[in-house]
Enzyme design. Structure first.
Site, PDB file in Angstrom:
ATOM      1  N   TYR A 130      -3.095   9.167   6.376  1.00  0.00           N
ATOM      2  CA  TYR A 130      -3.410   7.773   6.119  1.00  0.00           C
ATOM      3  C   TYR A 130      -4.145   7.683   4.790  1.00  0.00           C
ATOM      4  O   TYR A 130      -4.792   8.618   4.328  1.00  0.00           O
ATOM      5  CB  TYR A 130      -4.187   7.099   7.262  1.00  0.00           C
ATOM      6  CG  TYR A 130      -3.320   6.908   8.479  1.00  0.00           C
ATOM      7  CD1 TYR A 130      -2.500   5.803   8.592  1.00  0.00           C
ATOM      8  CD2 TYR A 130      -3.287   7.876   9.474  1.00  0.00           C
ATOM      9  CE1 TYR A 130      -1.674   5.649   9.685  1.00  0.00           C
ATOM     10  CE2 TYR A 130      -2.462   7.722  10.575  1.00  0.00           C
ATOM     11  CZ  TYR A 130      -1.653   6.604  10.667  1.00  0.00           C
ATOM     12  OH  TYR A 130      -0.830   6.464  11.745  1.00  0.00           O
ATOM     13  N   HIS A 190       0.812  -1.218   0.000  1.00  0.00           N
ATOM     14  CA  HIS A 190       0.000   0.000   0.000  1.00  0.00           C
ATOM     15  C   HIS A 190       0.849   1.273   0.000  1.00  0.00           C
ATOM     16  O   HIS A 190       0.306   2.368  -0.112  1.00  0.00           O
ATOM     17  CB  HIS A 190      -0.913  -0.007   1.226  1.00  0.00           C
ATOM     18  CG  HIS A 190      -2.335   0.351   0.941  1.00  0.00           C
ATOM     19  ND1 HIS A 190      -2.904   0.364  -0.309  1.00  0.00           N
ATOM     20  CD2 HIS A 190      -3.337   0.730   1.785  1.00  0.00           C
ATOM     21  CE1 HIS A 190      -4.157   0.719  -0.237  1.00  0.00           C
ATOM     22  NE2 HIS A 190      -4.450   0.956   1.015  1.00  0.00           N
ATOM     23  N   ASN A 237      -9.601   3.130  -2.069  1.00  0.00           N
ATOM     24  CA  ASN A 237     -10.260   4.069  -1.151  1.00  0.00           C
ATOM     25  C   ASN A 237      -9.556   5.419  -1.066  1.00  0.00           C
ATOM     26  O   ASN A 237     -10.211   6.454  -0.909  1.00  0.00           O
ATOM     27  CB  ASN A 237     -10.376   3.452   0.242  1.00  0.00           C
ATOM     28  CG  ASN A 237     -11.391   2.331   0.275  1.00  0.00           C
ATOM     29  OD1 ASN A 237     -12.354   2.326  -0.476  1.00  0.00           O
ATOM     30  ND2 ASN A 237     -11.156   1.358   1.134  1.00  0.00           N
TER      31      ASN A 237
END
Length: 188
Positions: free
Chosen positions: A64, A19, A112
């Protein structure tokens, strides 16, 4: 002026995960441009370069992954970034490992972080560099993207990250996104 945003998660435990491909890629771009991430601003850590008399801001949001839009929105507002001069780099499980897809616009897909950016910018009309991480395992998606990379994982990913950094370097040197797409998109 250009804004290049790499997506990832800021904590050290996430640095070597699938990620964090966006962070890894912009680290390589900053190295190519001879700059360091040394400024905290707009919910990001940034590096600033000058290329052909144009300012280049390279950013790693510290919000994040799933809230990356806040940082991108604030940076775009602060620096008055035109949509044609924004590019976002991120991992994509829907693209096989070893593939690189550059697009000048498009949906957020299943990502996302990108979904949050599109929502807060109110547009899909900006460039993106998608680094294929595939998902060839029954592991849950969240567990997979946050898993630590092994040496075997780095073997196909490192050249793609270098290639993506070269593409970004061409872009901030004034090449159009269409030219960059034609030169750097890789499908194996």
């Amino acid at each position: 002026m250009y804004l290049v945003v790499g997506l990832g998660n800021p904590e050290k435990k996430y640095f070597n995960t699938f990620h964090n491909m966006g962070f890894m890629c912009v680290d390589r771009l900053a190295e190519k441009l001879g700059v360091k991430f040394d400024k905290g601003e707009c919910c990001s850590v940034t590096a600033h370069a000058r290329v052909n008399n144009q300012k280049v801001i390279i950013a790693k949001p510290v919000t994040y992954m799933n809230l990356s839009g806040k940082a991108v929105q604030e940076l775009c507002h602060k620096y008055k970034i035109e949509k044609g001069n924004l590019v976002v780099v991120y991992d994509d499980v829907d693209i096989p490992v070893g593939n690189l897809r550059i697009r000048k616009e498009g949906s957020a897909g299943t990502h996302n972080g990108m979904r949050n950016i599109v929502q807060l910018l109110g547009t899909e009309d900006f460039a993106r560099v998608r680094v294929g991480i595939g998902k060839d395992t029954p592991m849950a998606l969240m567990d997979y993207v946050l898993s630590q990379l092994t040496d075997d994982d780095h073997t196909p990913l490192d050249p793609i990250l270098d290639h993506a950094a070269d593409a970004l370097n061409d872009f901030v040197h004034g090449n159009s996104i269409d030219t960059v797409m034609q030169k750097y998109n890789i499908r194996n």
